[in-house]
Write a protein that holds these residues in place. Structure first.
Motif, PDB file in Angstrom:
ATOM      1  N   VAL A  11      29.989  -4.432 -30.369  1.00 53.84           N
ATOM      2  CA  VAL A  11      28.744  -3.874 -29.835  1.00 53.84           C
ATOM      3  C   VAL A  11      28.449  -2.514 -30.472  1.00 53.84           C
ATOM      4  O   VAL A  11      27.299  -2.224 -30.852  1.00 53.84           O
ATOM      5  N   ALA A  12      29.485  -1.681 -30.602  1.00 56.51           N
ATOM      6  CA  ALA A  12      29.289  -0.379 -31.239  1.00 56.51           C
ATOM      7  C   ALA A  12      28.878  -0.541 -32.702  1.00 56.51           C
ATOM      8  O   ALA A  12      28.047   0.229 -33.218  1.00 56.51           O
ATOM      9  N   TYR A  13      29.419  -1.546 -33.365  1.00 59.39           N
ATOM     10  CA  TYR A  13      29.047  -1.794 -34.765  1.00 59.39           C
ATOM     11  C   TYR A  13      27.580  -2.188 -34.877  1.00 59.39           C
ATOM     12  O   TYR A  13      26.863  -1.724 -35.771  1.00 59.39           O
ATOM     13  N   ARG A  14      27.093  -3.023 -33.986  1.00 57.93           N
ATOM     14  CA  ARG A  14      25.688  -3.431 -34.013  1.00 57.93           C
ATOM     15  C   ARG A  14      24.771  -2.244 -33.730  1.00 57.93           C
ATOM     16  O   ARG A  14      23.717  -2.101 -34.354  1.00 57.93           O
ATOM     17  N   LEU A  15      25.161  -1.392 -32.781  1.00 55.17           N
ATOM     18  CA  LEU A  15      24.355  -0.204 -32.510  1.00 55.17           C
ATOM     19  C   LEU A  15      24.319   0.732 -33.715  1.00 55.17           C
ATOM     20  O   LEU A  15      23.281   1.328 -34.026  1.00 55.17           O
ATOM     21  N   TRP A  16      25.458   0.860 -34.374  1.00 55.91           N
ATOM     22  CA  TRP A  16      25.489   1.709 -35.569  1.00 55.91           C
ATOM     23  C   TRP A  16      24.596   1.134 -36.666  1.00 55.91           C
ATOM     24  O   TRP A  16      23.905   1.879 -37.363  1.00 55.91           O
ATOM     25  N   ARG A  17      24.591  -0.174 -36.817  1.00 58.03           N
ATOM     26  CA  ARG A  17      23.722  -0.810 -37.799  1.00 58.03           C
ATOM     27  C   ARG A  17      22.254  -0.534 -37.482  1.00 58.03           C
ATOM     28  O   ARG A  17      21.449  -0.236 -38.381  1.00 58.03           O
ATOM     29  N   LEU A  18      21.858  -0.641 -36.209  1.00 57.35           N
ATOM     30  CA  LEU A  18      20.477  -0.375 -35.819  1.00 57.35           C
ATOM     31  C   LEU A  18      20.107   1.073 -36.088  1.00 57.35           C
ATOM     32  O   LEU A  18      19.006   1.365 -36.585  1.00 57.35           O
ATOM     33  N   ASP A  19      21.023   1.991 -35.771  1.00 55.99           N
ATOM     34  CA  ASP A  19      20.746   3.408 -36.021  1.00 55.99           C
ATOM     35  C   ASP A  19      20.597   3.681 -37.513  1.00 55.99           C
ATOM     36  O   ASP A  19      19.758   4.489 -37.934  1.00 55.99           O
ATOM     37  N   ARG A  20      21.384   2.998 -38.333  1.00 61.85           N
ATOM     38  CA  ARG A  20      21.286   3.176 -39.783  1.00 61.85           C
ATOM     39  C   ARG A  20      19.964   2.629 -40.308  1.00 61.85           C
ATOM     40  O   ARG A  20      19.349   3.229 -41.201  1.00 61.85           O
TER      41      ARG A  20
ATOM     42  N   TRP B 243      34.839  -3.237 -27.252  1.00 65.03           N
ATOM     43  CA  TRP B 243      33.457  -2.881 -27.503  1.00 65.03           C
ATOM     44  C   TRP B 243      33.184  -2.568 -28.973  1.00 65.03           C
ATOM     45  O   TRP B 243      32.147  -2.001 -29.308  1.00 65.03           O
TER      46      TRP B 243
END
Length: 480
Positions: free
Chosen positions: A429-438, A426
């Protein structure tokens, strides 16, 4: 490269630090066995056979060493060294003794950020008029290999006559900014025909200062509020300058060359052209050292967050100092290092020295009050924050500065080619979520009035500085 003078030993001292080798033990043992066997068996031939070993050992030990070798390291004095420049250094071994060193094994450690591609011995001038001898050491000049391993990462062998010194010259390329060690260096010496060997003599390392390469950077003249004495920025205060502020009636102290004759003839009264004064400004560069990301590849490879931060700081400081402004530096971290504001060439050299000690310091406490103490930030200063926005405390710091009425510009130093981890299922997926949060966090900062731009060298801050300068000249509405 010439090292310090090697003093000649004047009085014999006990041979401390020297030990017999296995060759001496074998020679004594063989000569003793042959002599004992010749005496017991009554054979003269065995005694004659033992004589060369006994006489050769005694002749080799007739002059024993009384001092240990001297080892020192010197760095090249070719001026300031910048990333990608040629670096030179020398590891020297001297013979202060009264006997020659038959064999010297020398080895030195070198920082991996100093890629040494040429290494070889060079005979120094003799000391005390002792003529130097020519040797062909096994550690001659060696071309750089394609494996990336430094050619200095191996032992070098030579010989040193009495009262002389030999330099192991190292030449290569500096790959990254910082203080990189050359050394420690160690040497062991064999003398008396290889019958005596010294203990290892270790020298302290010498750190080579490599300054960051300044990336091309140019910015517009727009400055939120120039409040210094003299400079190149247009201020809002009347005075001597090139920006026209209006026309007013001539008064005492006005210069005759400021008289506007057209208006004066129409109004039948002397009028002068009023101008806005040109003043300098204070630029505060704030370095976020709470987190690091990316892997540094040196001057020719990929840049980490710290690399981008340091190089961008050097470029911004060089630009504004060249224009006559005052520049100060601050670290946003537990260390809270600070460089006082100043202008001129000397301040630029001080900035480069200050940047060599920038390190990432992870900490769990909030460093805001420690960094922004009372009277550390001028209300008229332009604050340029270099941050990767990897920590929520960095975003909170930017928001607090904006709410306090500071002129803040945030420069995003996160590498664009930062690859997501692939060691877990995962991770992507976690990297993409972190990018969105940033991205959401950056949008919230912009809503608070903090412009966030990505560092791209020249022109990175042009539009942002224009917007900040426009906001600074707008009237402020205060609550009753």
């Amino acid at each position: 490269m010439t090292g310090p003078t090697v003093p000649r030993a004047t009085e014999p001292e006990p041979a401390a630090g020297w030990a017999p080798t296995r060759a001496l033990g074998r020679a004594v043992l063989l000569a003793g066995l042959l002599l004992v066997a010749g005496v017991l068996l009554g054979r003269v031939d065995l005694i004659v056979l033992a004589a060369p070993f006994a006489l050769g050992t005694a002749y080799a030990l007739r002059r024993r060493p009384t001092a240990l070798p001297q080892v020192w390291i010197t760095s090249g004095d070719d001026g300031p060294l910048v990333e990608g420049g040629e670096v030179t250094a020398a590891v020297s071994v001297g013979n202060p003794d009264t006997v020659d060193y038959d064999l010297v094994v020398l080895r030195s450690r070198v920082s991996p950020w100093l890629r040494v591609n040429r290494a070889g011995f060079a005979r120094d001038e003799s000391v005390d008029d002792v003529p130097p001898t020519t040797t062909t050491p096994t550690g001659g000049e060696t071309p750089a290999s394609g494996t990336g391993r430094s050619v200095a990462d191996r032992p070098f062998v030579t010989s040193v006559p009495t009262g002389a010194a030999v330099d192991l010259e190292l030449a290569g390329r500096a790959l990254r900014w910082g203080r990189h060690p050359v050394g420690p260096a160690g040497a062991r010496v064999a003398t008396a025909g290889g019958l005596l060997v010294s203990r290892a003599v270790i020298s302290e390392p010498v750190r080579v200062r490599v300054y960051p390469r300044t990336e091309p950077f140019e910015a517009v003249e727009a400055m939120p509020r120039a409040a210094g004495l003299v400079g190149a920025h247009h201020s809002r205060r009347p005075g001597e300058g090139g920006e026209l502020a209006g026309v007013r009636i001539f008064g005492p102290g006005d210069r005759l060359r400021r008289i506007d004759w057209r208006v004066s003839l129409r109004a039948r009264q002397l009028h002068v052209a009023a101008t806005l004064s040109d003043r300098d400004a204070e630029v505060v560069v704030l370095l976020d050292v709470l987190a690091e990301a990316g892997r540094s590849g040196g001057v020719s490879g990929a840049a980490s967050v710290l690399d981008t931060t340091v190089r961008a700081t050097a470029a911004i400081a060089e630009h504004y100092l060249h224009r006559g402004d005052r520049v100060s530096l601050l670290e946003y971290g537990p260390g809270a290092r600070r460089l006082r504001p100043a202008a001129g060439r000397r301040q630029y050299l001080t900035v480069l020295e200050w940047l060599l000690d920038v390190r990432v310091h992870a900490s769990s406490h909030e460093p805001y009050d420690q960094v922004f103490g009372p009277q550390l930030l001028s209300s008229d200063a332009l604050v340029v924050v270099l941050t990767p926005l990897l920590d929520e405390r960095s975003a909170q710091m930017l928001a607090r500065l904006a709410r306090a009425g500071r002129f803040v510009v945030a420069v995003d130093t996160l590498p664009t080619e930062l690859a997501p981890p692939k060691d877990q299922a995962w991770a992507e997926v976690a990297y993409r979520l972190w990018r969105l949060d940033r991205e959401v966090m950056i949008g919230q900062l912009r809503e608070h009035g903090v412009p966030v731009v990505r560092w791209a060298g020249a022109g990175s801050l042009d539009q942002v500085l224009r917007d900040v300068a426009r906001l600074a000249t707008a009237p402020r509405v205060g609550g009753r």
